[in-house]
Design a protein around this motif. Structure first.
Motif, PDB file in Angstrom:
ATOM      1  N   THR B  51       0.835  -1.206   0.000  1.00 18.65           N
ATOM      2  CA  THR B  51       0.000   0.000   0.000  1.00 18.65           C
ATOM      3  C   THR B  51       0.865   1.249   0.000  1.00 18.65           C
ATOM      4  O   THR B  51       0.571   2.227  -0.694  1.00 18.65           O
ATOM      5  N   ASP B 172      -5.946  -0.772  -4.896  1.00 14.31           N
ATOM      6  CA  ASP B 172      -5.439  -1.461  -3.708  1.00 14.31           C
ATOM      7  C   ASP B 172      -6.453  -2.502  -3.266  1.00 14.31           C
ATOM      8  O   ASP B 172      -7.530  -2.163  -2.777  1.00 14.31           O
ATOM      9  N   GLU B 173      -6.113  -3.764  -3.466  1.00 15.19           N
ATOM     10  CA  GLU B 173      -6.977  -4.885  -3.091  1.00 15.19           C
ATOM     11  C   GLU B 173      -8.430  -4.658  -3.513  1.00 15.19           C
ATOM     12  O   GLU B 173      -9.338  -4.704  -2.694  1.00 15.19           O
TER      13      GLU B 173
END
Ligand SMILES: Nc1ncnc2c1ncn2[C@@H]1O[C@H](COP(=O)(O)OP(=O)(O)OP(=O)(O)O)[C@@H](O)[C@H]1O
Ligand SMILES: [Mg+2]
Lengths: 379, 233
Positions: B51, B172-173
């Motif tokens: 991240t 992000d994810e």
């Protein structure tokens, strides 16, 4: 789109919106009522002065306001008449006296004695025919607002026999809307009648009202009287009104109390609005963070917050001013004098907007410190 | 955007967070570059710095050392105001928790991305509707996020990220909150939409099955790149 986001944010939490609007309405109503009382009070302190036709007022030296001052000796009137440039001069009496109600009991009244024949200082709002009756001995005019207080409401006022300063008096005319700012109602009478009601000596008076002869400038005549007549204070009408207003508003603290109450409304309302706008902003902090991450310029986010504040101001002011006018109306019937002139209403509008936007600035401080990286931290 | 050109590049990027007196090194010198039309996965254990790297690539976090260039422009030392302009001009974000505006309808959520760029009115609405149609949500335009499923929400977020046609897409994810089938569909969609346009895509994920959609997998451990290229699960 900023408008849409702002309004949706506000509407999102109805309870909070209600609190916000209550804060604004509270501030608007408090300021309007206190400010209106201030204006009403201010106007009332000088309503007699403002409604006279005389341009110049002469009073005994050291006068501080319209209502309480020493009498002028008879010779002053004649000295004034002798000043070149004086067109007309008239004696006027303003003095507190005792009013005995027909059914017993006493009230303090403020007797205004004038010349019903010429009328440099006559009561306004009185039917023309009734003025003639005031020339008769033992006659007075009172305002319809005070019939109850003066104990003459039963017989509709006119024709009632009372005593003023232990002298017989008969109410022969009613004025309307002449409000006294003290607790003592005005009682209008001829100069001669007023002399007796107030126990003043023949030829004495409280004020000499002067009109310049045609072509004579008011200020020039005022200065001429100042030079020619000793131990008197000479004012233009506006100067005397200003002095009286200033005395009651600021020397007695009455005006200050009203102004402080009005500013309190501003502060308390502002704090409530700041709190709720801040809470609204905090609720949507994640979205503001997302906007920041997406690259929204600072101005974009500030605009949303300012629009929220302005929207709250508009709606709150709208409701508040309606409530205020309702209260003004209610007060007018109750005998209190709250005056809400358009400039006060308009000024209050801008004040409300400024208050809300200032309150919103607290939130702006918060969003400018958002770290956009919060968006990836599952905020 | 020309496919094949390097649109996003990080050189010697390091990041150390300071928590009180403790220094936490999150990245310890990372070099990575992504070309147009390329889908790059960023994988690694929890706390490895994924991240952090994505935030630095996206210009929302400044590196302690090293530099990032977007579309050939070095962003080192730019003030936040300038970084925001770079993000607005070149980067689209997709978040794990969608980050939609709960009070705005689907189409309005997409419109925000255009509004930020000065496109408004019916033009913006039409483009937003087209973007929603491209993610298969033409019929959900006027629905609020709370009435959408997770996969639908993420597709709205994809429409929002893509509607202004940014050169770089960072996610992000994006599938972490979705079941695996929906997750695969979402990634397939991102790939299809971005690659045909020649955008660079960087996706952080824990999900090995997504690797099928990647051109390249970058593995990161303890703040360092340990593998770059292999598509091993
Ligand atoms: N704002 C911050 N302040 C302090 N430390 C941070 C901050 N952000 C990240 N870290 C630390 O930096 C390291 C890398 O974090 P990062 O979030 O990049 O990991 P990640 O690979 O994304 O992990 P996950 O898979 O759990 O999301 C971790 O040790 C984390 O605790
Ligand atoms: Mg992470």
């Amino acid at each position: 789109m900023t408008i849409r986001i702002a309004l949706r944010n506000l509407l999102h939490d109805r309870v909070r919106l209600a609190v916000t609007l209550t804060g604004v309405v509270f501030a608007v109503v408090l300021i309007a009522v206190q400010g209106g009382l201030f204006v009403g009070f201010t106007q009332a302190t000088t309503c007699v002065i403002d409604n006279t036709e005389a341009e110049i007022w002469v009073a005994s030296r050291g006068v501080r306001n319209f209502d309480v001052t020493h009498p002028l000796p008879p010779r002053k009137f004649h000295q004034i008449l002798g000043v070149p440039g004086v067109g007309r001069a008239e004696r006027v009496i303003v003095r507190f006296a005792n009013w005995k109600k027909p059914a017993g009991g006493r009230e303090s009244v403020e007797v205004v004695g004038f010349d019903p024949g010429s009328g440099l200082a006559r009561p306004w709002n009185v039917p023309a025919g009734a003025m003639a009756a005031l020339k008769l001995p033992d006659t007075v005019a009172v305002d319809a607002l005070y019939l109850e207080k003066l104990g003459i409401a039963g017989g509709k006022g006119v024709g009632e026999a009372v005593e003023i300063g232990d002298r017989r008096a008969r109410v022969v005319a009613l004025t309307s809307g002449i409000r006294s700012f003290t607790t003592s109602p005005y009682v209008f009478a001829s100069y001669e009648n007023a002399l007796r009601y107030t126990g003043m000596e023949d030829g004495q008076c409280t004020y000499v009202l002067v009109r310049p002869a045609p072509g004579v400038a008011v200020e020039a005549l005022r200065d001429a009287i100042r030079r020619n007549v000793r131990d008197v204070d000479v004012f233009t009408r506006e100067e005397f009104a200003g002095k009286t207003r200033h005395y009651w508003m600021f020397t007695t603290g009455a005006g200050m109390a009203l102004l402080i109450a009005a500013s309190l409304g501003l502060v308390v309302g502002g704090v409530v609005v700041a709190q709720t706008l801040y809470a609204t902003t905090m609720d949507h902090l994640a979205e503001f963070g997302t906007l920041r991450a997406m690259g929204a310029p600072g101005g974009y986010i500030h605009r949303i917050i300012v629009i929220q504040a302005v929207a709250a101001a508009l709606v709150g002011y709208g409701c508040g001013i309606v409530v205020s006018f309702f209260l003004v109306d209610l007060a007018a019937r109750g005998g209190a004098s709250i005056v809400l002139p358009p400039v006060l209403a308009v000024g209050l509008f801008f004040l409300t907007v400024v208050m809300c936007v200032t309150a919103g600035l607290v939130s702006i401080r918060k969003v400018t410190t958002i770290d956009p990286a919060m968006v990836f931290r599952g905020a | 955007m020309t496919a094949g050109e390097t649109l996003l590049e990080a050189k010697g990027v390091a990041k150390t967070f300071t928590l009180g007196k403790v220094e936490v090194p999150a990245l310890r010198g990372v070099d990575v570059s992504v070309r147009g039309g390329e889908v790059c996965l960023l994988m690694g254990p929890s706390g490895s710095g994924k991240t952090t790297l994505l935030s630095i690539l996206g210009c929302i976090l400044s590196p302690s050392a090293g530099s990032v260039s977007v579309m050939g422009r070095d962003t080192a030392g730019l003030p936040e105001r300038e970084l925001a302009k770079v993000r607005l001009a070149h980067i689209g974000f997709i978040f794990q928790s969608y980050n939609l505006f709960p009070t705005l309808r689907a189409v309005e959520n997409v419109q925000v991305a255009l509004d930020l760029r000065g496109v408004s009115g019916t033009d913006a609405r039409d483009r937003a509707l087209a973007a929603l149609a491209s993610v298969g949500l033409a019929d959900k335009a006027d629905v609020l996020p709370r009435d959408l499923s997770g996969g639908q929400k993420q597709r709205v977020a994809i429409a929002r990220a893509l509607v202004a046609e940014p050169a770089v897409i960072l996610a992000d994810e994006p599938t972490a909150a979705l079941d695996s089938e929906t997750g695969r569909a979402v990634i397939a969609l991102v790939r299809e939409l971005a690659v045909t346009r020649g955008s660079s895509v960087v996706i952080v994920t824990h999900d090995p099955r997504i690797a099928d959609f990647a051109d390249r997998v970058v593995r990161i451990e303890d703040g360092r790149i340990v593998a770059n290229g292999e598509k091993t699960p």
